[in-house]
Design a protein around this motif. Structure first.
Motif, mmCIF file in Angstrom:
data_model
loop_
_atom_site.group_PDB
_atom_site.id
_atom_site.type_symbol
_atom_site.label_atom_id
_atom_site.label_comp_id
_atom_site.label_asym_id
_atom_site.label_seq_id
_atom_site.Cartn_x
_atom_site.Cartn_y
_atom_site.Cartn_z
ATOM 1 N N VAL A 102 0.830 -1.212 0.000
ATOM 2 C CA VAL A 102 0.000 0.000 0.000
ATOM 3 C C VAL A 102 0.865 1.263 0.000
ATOM 4 N N ALA A 103 2.114 1.122 0.437
ATOM 5 C CA ALA A 103 3.036 2.264 0.418
ATOM 6 C C ALA A 103 3.730 2.412 -0.932
ATOM 7 N N ASN A 104 3.396 1.500 -1.858
ATOM 8 C CA ASN A 104 4.006 1.505 -3.198
ATOM 9 C C ASN A 104 5.518 1.305 -3.144
ATOM 10 N N ASN A 105 5.967 0.576 -2.127
ATOM 11 C CA ASN A 105 7.387 0.262 -2.041
ATOM 12 C C ASN A 105 7.739 -0.836 -3.040
ATOM 13 N N LYS A 106 8.937 -0.771 -3.544
ATOM 14 C CA LYS A 106 9.386 -1.778 -4.491
ATOM 15 C C LYS A 106 9.461 -3.138 -3.808
ATOM 16 N N LYS A 107 8.993 -4.151 -4.509
ATOM 17 C CA LYS A 107 8.985 -5.495 -3.945
ATOM 18 C C LYS A 107 10.404 -5.977 -3.680
ATOM 19 N N LYS A 108 10.601 -6.498 -2.464
ATOM 20 C CA LYS A 108 11.911 -6.998 -2.076
ATOM 21 C C LYS A 108 11.817 -8.470 -1.693
ATOM 22 N N LYS A 109 12.888 -9.164 -1.880
ATOM 23 C CA LYS A 109 12.930 -10.573 -1.517
ATOM 24 C C LYS A 109 12.926 -10.720 0.003
ATOM 25 N N GLY A 110 12.120 -11.647 0.483
ATOM 26 C CA GLY A 110 12.097 -11.923 1.914
ATOM 27 C C GLY A 110 11.277 -10.946 2.731
ATOM 28 N N GLU A 111 10.265 -10.323 2.126
ATOM 29 C CA GLU A 111 9.429 -9.369 2.866
ATOM 30 C C GLU A 111 8.719 -10.034 4.040
ATOM 31 N N TYR A 112 8.251 -11.244 3.810
ATOM 32 C CA TYR A 112 7.514 -11.943 4.868
ATOM 33 C C TYR A 112 8.432 -12.245 6.055
ATOM 34 N N ILE A 113 9.608 -12.781 5.780
ATOM 35 C CA ILE A 113 10.551 -13.124 6.850
ATOM 36 C C ILE A 113 11.007 -11.866 7.585
ATOM 37 N N THR A 114 11.220 -10.798 6.836
ATOM 38 C CA THR A 114 11.617 -9.532 7.461
ATOM 39 C C THR A 114 10.544 -9.047 8.428
ATOM 40 N N GLY A 115 9.296 -9.134 7.993
ATOM 41 C CA GLY A 115 8.195 -8.724 8.860
ATOM 42 C C GLY A 115 8.076 -9.607 10.085
ATOM 43 N N LEU A 116 8.296 -10.903 9.902
ATOM 44 C CA LEU A 116 8.227 -11.834 11.026
ATOM 45 C C LEU A 116 9.283 -11.503 12.073
ATOM 46 N N ARG A 117 10.483 -11.238 11.627
ATOM 47 C CA ARG A 117 11.571 -10.927 12.558
ATOM 48 C C ARG A 117 11.366 -9.583 13.252
ATOM 49 N N LYS A 118 10.875 -8.616 12.513
ATOM 50 C CA LYS A 118 10.796 -7.252 13.034
ATOM 51 C C LYS A 118 9.535 -6.984 13.844
#
Length: 278
Positions: A102-118
């Motif tokens: 929704v923020a129109n950020n460029k898709k990055k690899k590992g978004e799900y894992i990053t969110g889980l950790r953070k």
């Protein structure tokens, strides 16, 4: 329209969001087939063999039985903790994907894992607090509804002259309950995107946005509620278990995908408007 457009665009940019909820809703829909709560409630109906009002009174008597309260409290505590852990485990990563979309950020690899950790800890604590508040609110609403139930039952069974006061009390009680849950859900819904977009004072940001845009938010929540209720009603006409399962799966996948993405989109739009005014 800006929020809706951002919502659709986010889902199209991140098909993972739809896929994620498709998997989750399939699991939950399958488990729900073995949900013991509905059979228990139906069993109480058979035991009471009374009217709808009498059945509600019976439910309340069972719920507030002193011998039941410790068991019920233990069950609720376990449910809140387990549900919060699952929310932190699964939703933290998903919410990060939604928030980036929704923020129109460029898709990055590992978004799900990053969110889980953070965000695992934040989502866990927010969900735990939300569930505890929800339980307390439900108990309060049940207690608050007792006068309406009693006077309505009396007007139906033995005191017809109380019908007008009963209608007034019923309407007042329903409005209080509806607005109470509407405020509760609005604040809770926006608590999550606030937690992903701020380092502290998440609820303060959520409250700020909801306070400024409550009626717009309430209108959207009401629309989702009406769609949900209509769907549940229409499903009562489906007798084939397999069809019932797949219809529920498809609906809940789309429903929760749209609802959650819309909430994050609304938070983004409303927060941007607040920043522009500052």
């Amino acid at each position: 329209m800006e929020i809706l457009g951002r919502t659709i665009n986010a889902i199209l940019k991140r098909p993972f969001i739809l896929l994620f909820f498709a998997v989750i809703t399939m699991i939950v829909t399958g488990i729900n087939r073995f949900n013991p709560i509905i059979p228990i409630l139906r069993g109480l109906d058979l035991i009471t063999e009374g009217s709808f009002i009498e059945s509600i009174v019976s439910y309340l008597q069972v719920l507030f039985d002193p011998s039941i309260i410790p068991v019920f409290a233990g069950f609720v505590a376990a449910f809140c903790i387990v549900t919060s852990l699952l929310a932190g485990l699964f939703l933290s990563g998903c919410f990060n994907v939604v928030n980036n979309a929704v923020a129109n950020n460029k898709k990055k690899k590992g978004e799900y894992i990053t969110g889980l950790r953070k965000y695992f800890g934040r989502i866990f604590l927010i969900t735990l607090r939300s569930l505890i508040i929800a339980v307390l609110l439900i108990v309060f609403m049940l207690v608050a509804s007792v006068p309406a139930i009693v006077i309505t039952n009396a007007s139906i069974t033995s005191r017809p002259e109380l019908i007008i006061p009963a209608v007034f009390v019923d309407i007042l009680t329903i409005l209080v309950i509806l607005f109470g849950f509407m405020f509760f859900r609005a604040y809770i819904f926006f608590w999550y995107p606030a937690a992903l977009n701020n380092e502290k004072k998440y609820f303060a940001y959520s409250r700020k946005i909801v306070d400024r845009h409550f009626w717009s938010i309430a209108a959207i929540i009401l629309i989702f509620d009406l769609v949900f209720v209509l769907f549940v009603y229409l499903c009562t006409y489906i007798s084939e278990p397999v069809i019932y399962f797949f219809v529920n799966w498809i609906f809940y996948t789309l429903f929760f995908t749209l609802l959650i993405t819309y909430i994050f989109s609304a938070y983004r739009v409303y927060s941007n408007r607040i920043k522009e005014r500052m």
